[in-house]
Design a protein around this motif. Sequence first.
Motif, PDB file in Angstrom:
ATOM      1  N   VAL A 162       3.250  -9.104  -5.258  1.00 38.02           N
ATOM      2  CA  VAL A 162       3.669  -7.834  -4.602  1.00 38.02           C
ATOM      3  C   VAL A 162       4.150  -8.094  -3.267  1.00 38.02           C
ATOM      4  O   VAL A 162       5.328  -7.483  -3.052  1.00 38.02           O
ATOM      5  N   THR A 163       4.104  -9.441  -2.595  1.00 36.75           N
ATOM      6  CA  THR A 163       4.820  -9.696  -1.434  1.00 36.75           C
ATOM      7  C   THR A 163       6.171  -9.968  -1.560  1.00 36.75           C
ATOM      8  O   THR A 163       7.345  -9.577  -1.053  1.00 36.75           O
ATOM      9  N   PHE A 164       6.704 -10.679  -2.890  1.00 34.77           N
ATOM     10  CA  PHE A 164       7.991 -10.832  -3.346  1.00 34.77           C
ATOM     11  C   PHE A 164       8.684  -9.646  -3.565  1.00 34.77           C
ATOM     12  O   PHE A 164       9.822  -9.610  -3.155  1.00 34.77           O
ATOM     13  N   MET A 165       7.979  -8.768  -4.078  1.00 32.64           N
ATOM     14  CA  MET A 165       8.445  -7.379  -4.437  1.00 32.64           C
ATOM     15  C   MET A 165       8.823  -6.788  -3.181  1.00 32.64           C
ATOM     16  O   MET A 165       9.903  -6.179  -3.171  1.00 32.64           O
ATOM     17  N   ALA A 166       8.040  -6.703  -2.245  1.00 30.07           N
ATOM     18  CA  ALA A 166       8.381  -6.092  -0.835  1.00 30.07           C
ATOM     19  C   ALA A 166       9.467  -6.779  -0.331  1.00 30.07           C
ATOM     20  O   ALA A 166      10.130  -5.994   0.265  1.00 30.07           O
ATOM     21  N   ILE A 167       9.567  -8.031  -0.356  1.00 31.73           N
ATOM     22  CA  ILE A 167      10.812  -8.804   0.258  1.00 31.73           C
ATOM     23  C   ILE A 167      12.186  -8.131  -0.376  1.00 31.73           C
ATOM     24  O   ILE A 167      12.946  -7.854   0.264  1.00 31.73           O
ATOM     25  N   ARG A 168      11.947  -8.107  -1.648  1.00 23.11           N
ATOM     26  CA  ARG A 168      13.176  -7.756  -2.495  1.00 23.11           C
ATOM     27  C   ARG A 168      13.492  -6.225  -2.202  1.00 23.11           C
ATOM     28  O   ARG A 168      14.581  -5.854  -1.850  1.00 23.11           O
ATOM     29  N   TYR A 169      12.433  -5.476  -2.100  1.00 23.02           N
ATOM     30  CA  TYR A 169      12.612  -3.831  -1.726  1.00 23.02           C
ATOM     31  C   TYR A 169      13.329  -4.052  -0.222  1.00 23.02           C
ATOM     32  O   TYR A 169      14.116  -2.977  -0.113  1.00 23.02           O
ATOM     33  N   THR A 170      12.935  -4.564   0.686  1.00 24.35           N
ATOM     34  CA  THR A 170      13.569  -4.812   1.892  1.00 24.35           C
ATOM     35  C   THR A 170      14.947  -5.158   2.264  1.00 24.35           C
ATOM     36  O   THR A 170      15.754  -4.314   2.603  1.00 24.35           O
ATOM     37  N   LYS A 174       8.253   0.487 -10.320  1.00 28.31           N
ATOM     38  CA  LYS A 174       8.448   1.760  -9.627  1.00 28.31           C
ATOM     39  C   LYS A 174       7.476   2.099  -8.602  1.00 28.31           C
ATOM     40  O   LYS A 174       6.391   2.122  -9.021  1.00 28.31           O
ATOM     41  N   PRO A 175       7.748   2.535  -7.568  1.00 25.57           N
ATOM     42  CA  PRO A 175       6.986   3.003  -6.471  1.00 25.57           C
ATOM     43  C   PRO A 175       6.011   4.167  -6.898  1.00 25.57           C
ATOM     44  O   PRO A 175       6.714   5.106  -7.716  1.00 25.57           O
ATOM     45  N   THR A 176       4.842   4.403  -6.519  1.00 24.42           N
ATOM     46  CA  THR A 176       4.186   5.547  -6.516  1.00 24.42           C
ATOM     47  C   THR A 176       3.803   6.298  -5.404  1.00 24.42           C
ATOM     48  O   THR A 176       2.949   6.939  -5.434  1.00 24.42           O
ATOM     49  N   GLY A 177       4.467   5.652  -4.296  1.00 23.66           N
ATOM     50  CA  GLY A 177       4.433   6.192  -3.132  1.00 23.66           C
ATOM     51  C   GLY A 177       5.562   6.212  -2.298  1.00 23.66           C
ATOM     52  O   GLY A 177       6.609   5.754  -2.831  1.00 23.66           O
ATOM     53  N   SER A 178       5.551   6.282  -0.993  1.00 26.19           N
ATOM     54  CA  SER A 178       6.922   6.236  -0.148  1.00 26.19           C
ATOM     55  C   SER A 178       6.686   5.941   1.136  1.00 26.19           C
ATOM     56  O   SER A 178       5.525   5.780   1.565  1.00 26.19           O
ATOM     57  N   LEU A 179       7.678   5.558   1.863  1.00 31.57           N
ATOM     58  CA  LEU A 179       7.635   5.035   3.348  1.00 31.57           C
ATOM     59  C   LEU A 179       7.411   6.321   4.208  1.00 31.57           C
ATOM     60  O   LEU A 179       8.038   7.238   3.808  1.00 31.57           O
ATOM     61  N   ASN A 228       0.853  -1.273  -0.065  1.00 29.76           N
ATOM     62  CA  ASN A 228       0.042   0.000   0.096  1.00 29.76           C
ATOM     63  C   ASN A 228       0.708   1.288   0.054  1.00 29.76           C
ATOM     64  O   ASN A 228       0.620   2.198  -0.617  1.00 29.76           O
ATOM     65  N   GLN A 229       1.896   1.156   0.723  1.00 30.23           N
ATOM     66  CA  GLN A 229       2.701   2.411   0.939  1.00 30.23           C
ATOM     67  C   GLN A 229       3.525   2.775  -0.317  1.00 30.23           C
ATOM     68  O   GLN A 229       3.670   4.021  -0.502  1.00 30.23           O
ATOM     69  N   LEU A 230       3.877   1.846  -0.934  1.00 31.34           N
ATOM     70  CA  LEU A 230       4.431   2.146  -2.242  1.00 31.34           C
ATOM     71  C   LEU A 230       3.751   1.944  -3.699  1.00 31.34           C
ATOM     72  O   LEU A 230       4.242   1.947  -4.714  1.00 31.34           O
ATOM     73  N   GLY A 231       2.454   1.724  -3.554  1.00 32.09           N
ATOM     74  CA  GLY A 231       1.588   1.766  -4.658  1.00 32.09           C
ATOM     75  C   GLY A 231       1.389   0.465  -5.388  1.00 32.09           C
ATOM     76  O   GLY A 231       0.786   0.451  -6.469  1.00 32.09           O
ATOM     77  N   TRP A 232       2.063  -0.591  -4.802  1.00 28.81           N
ATOM     78  CA  TRP A 232       2.102  -1.734  -5.751  1.00 28.81           C
ATOM     79  C   TRP A 232       0.719  -2.725  -5.694  1.00 28.81           C
ATOM     80  O   TRP A 232       0.357  -3.316  -6.881  1.00 28.81           O
ATOM     81  N   TYR A 233       0.090  -2.567  -4.706  1.00 28.81           N
ATOM     82  CA  TYR A 233      -1.289  -3.192  -4.832  1.00 28.81           C
ATOM     83  C   TYR A 233      -2.301  -2.520  -5.738  1.00 28.81           C
ATOM     84  O   TYR A 233      -3.037  -3.175  -6.655  1.00 28.81           O
ATOM     85  N   ARG A 234      -2.400  -1.080  -5.902  1.00 32.22           N
ATOM     86  CA  ARG A 234      -3.230  -0.325  -6.843  1.00 32.22           C
ATOM     87  C   ARG A 234      -2.470  -0.853  -8.197  1.00 32.22           C
ATOM     88  O   ARG A 234      -3.335  -0.921  -9.204  1.00 32.22           O
ATOM     89  N   GLN A 235      -1.419  -0.938  -8.428  1.00 29.45           N
ATOM     90  CA  GLN A 235      -0.717  -1.343  -9.696  1.00 29.45           C
ATOM     91  C   GLN A 235      -1.299  -2.756 -10.240  1.00 29.45           C
ATOM     92  O   GLN A 235      -1.607  -2.850 -11.342  1.00 29.45           O
ATOM     93  N   ALA A 236      -1.274  -3.440  -9.366  1.00 30.99           N
ATOM     94  CA  ALA A 236      -1.788  -4.972  -9.555  1.00 30.99           C
ATOM     95  C   ALA A 236      -3.449  -4.957  -9.496  1.00 30.99           C
ATOM     96  O   ALA A 236      -3.994  -6.154  -9.628  1.00 30.99           O
TER      97      ALA A 236
END
Length: 386
Positions: A266-274, A381-386, A62-70
Motif C-alpha cells: 500500500v505504501t508503494f501505491m501511495a507513492i505512485r499515486y502521489t 481503484k480508490p474507495t475513498g478520497s482526499l 486510509n483515505q483512499l481505502g487501500w488498507y481495507r482492501q488489503a
Amino acid sequence: MRISTRLRLGGLIAALGLLASSVTACAGSNSAGAPIEGCAKTTNIQIATTPYQDSLIMSLGNQLGWYRQACLNVTFQNVALTNISKIVASGHGAPVGWRTSSEINQAQHLDSDLIYLYPWDICSSCSALMARPGGGLKSYAEFKNSGMSREAAIAAVIDELHGKSIVTTLKNSRAEVIQSAIQGQGKPLDWAGYVDLDPASGYTAFLSGTGDTYIAGLPQQQPLLDKGYKNLLTGSELSPPPLNGFLTTKSYWNENKDALLSLIHVTFMAIRYTDANRDAVAKYVSDTYNKQTGSTLTVADFNRYWQKLETYPTNAGDAQKLMFTQGAPAYWRTIWDEDNHYFFDNTHIIPAPAPASAFLGEQVQKAYVAKYGSSETGWSKPTGSL
C-alpha cells in the motif's frame, strides 16, 4: 520475546504520557478494529509515528481505502520521534514504527528483538549546514564554481569551520551528519565548537545570533534561505542519506509477514499515486500537517520536497536500485555502518555496534518481490478520497 526492564518501563511510561497529550491522524487506541467484510482475516496494525510531510503519506492508505482492501485496519499513534523504538519494543503500544534506520542502531542493544523492517523514504537532502548572511563563510557551491572538484569543495567548507560554533543537537542524527563530515576530512570532533539545543530551540537561537552555523532539517531550510541565510553543505555532501521506513520486532514480523508485506504494498501505491496526483496530495498533506502541528506547510513546500529533497522508490525494483545494491546512492549497509561508527566509536552511546542482522530490509525485499514482483505500476481503484 526478551524485553529489557529499562526499555520496557521507559517505553511504557513514554507511551502512556504521550498518548495522553498527542494528536492523532487516525484513532490511536490499541483496541482491535471491526473485521473487514470480505476478508478471511483482518489484521490490526498500529503505527507509532510523528506527523511530517513524508510520514503522512502512510495515511493515504486510509483515505483512499487501500488498507481495507488489503484486509488491514491501520491506525496511528503520534509520538515524539525519540520514543518510537521504545514504544514498539514495550509491547504496550504500536507494534510498528516509522523512523530512520539509525533508531535501531541506537536501541537494538536494549532489546535484540528490535529490527528495521523496510525503508521507503530516502532523506536525500534532509540536513543542511546553514550560515548567516555576511558571516564570511563560503559555500560548497561557491567553491565548486571556482573550479574545485566535489571532494576539494567539501574539504574547503570543513576547513573554514575550524574554531567556529555549530548549533545542533548532540548525540543525535542532527550532530551525526556534521561530525561525520568533519571526521571524514581527518579532523578531530573539536575542530568546531557545538551549541547543544533541540532543533526548534536551536533554530530560534540561531536566528537570534547564537552560533556561526546551524544544522537545519527540512522544515528549517527554506525559511532560512528565504531570510537570506546560506547553505554551506547539504545532503550527501555531509553524510550518507538517512533512510526512513518501518521498524518492528522479529516476533511481530514472524507472526504477521503477509500483513506487513501488504502494508509495504500500500505504501508503494501511495507513492505512485502521489507522483501522479501531486497537487491534490500536497494539499491534503499540508492541511493535515498544519492542523496537527500548528505549522504553515504549503503546497509549494511539499512539491519542493517531493522526489527532490527526499526520494521515494516507486516499487521494489526501484528500491533495489536505490537502497539494496552495493554502491547505490543510499545503499543501506553504508548508512548502517556509518550510524554504528557514530553511535559506538564517536559518541559511545551504545555498548557495541548493532548487528547487520537487525536490518531485515534485504530479507523483506526478497519476500516482497516473491509476492508482488519488482515492477508494479499504478494503484488499486480508490474507495475513498482526499
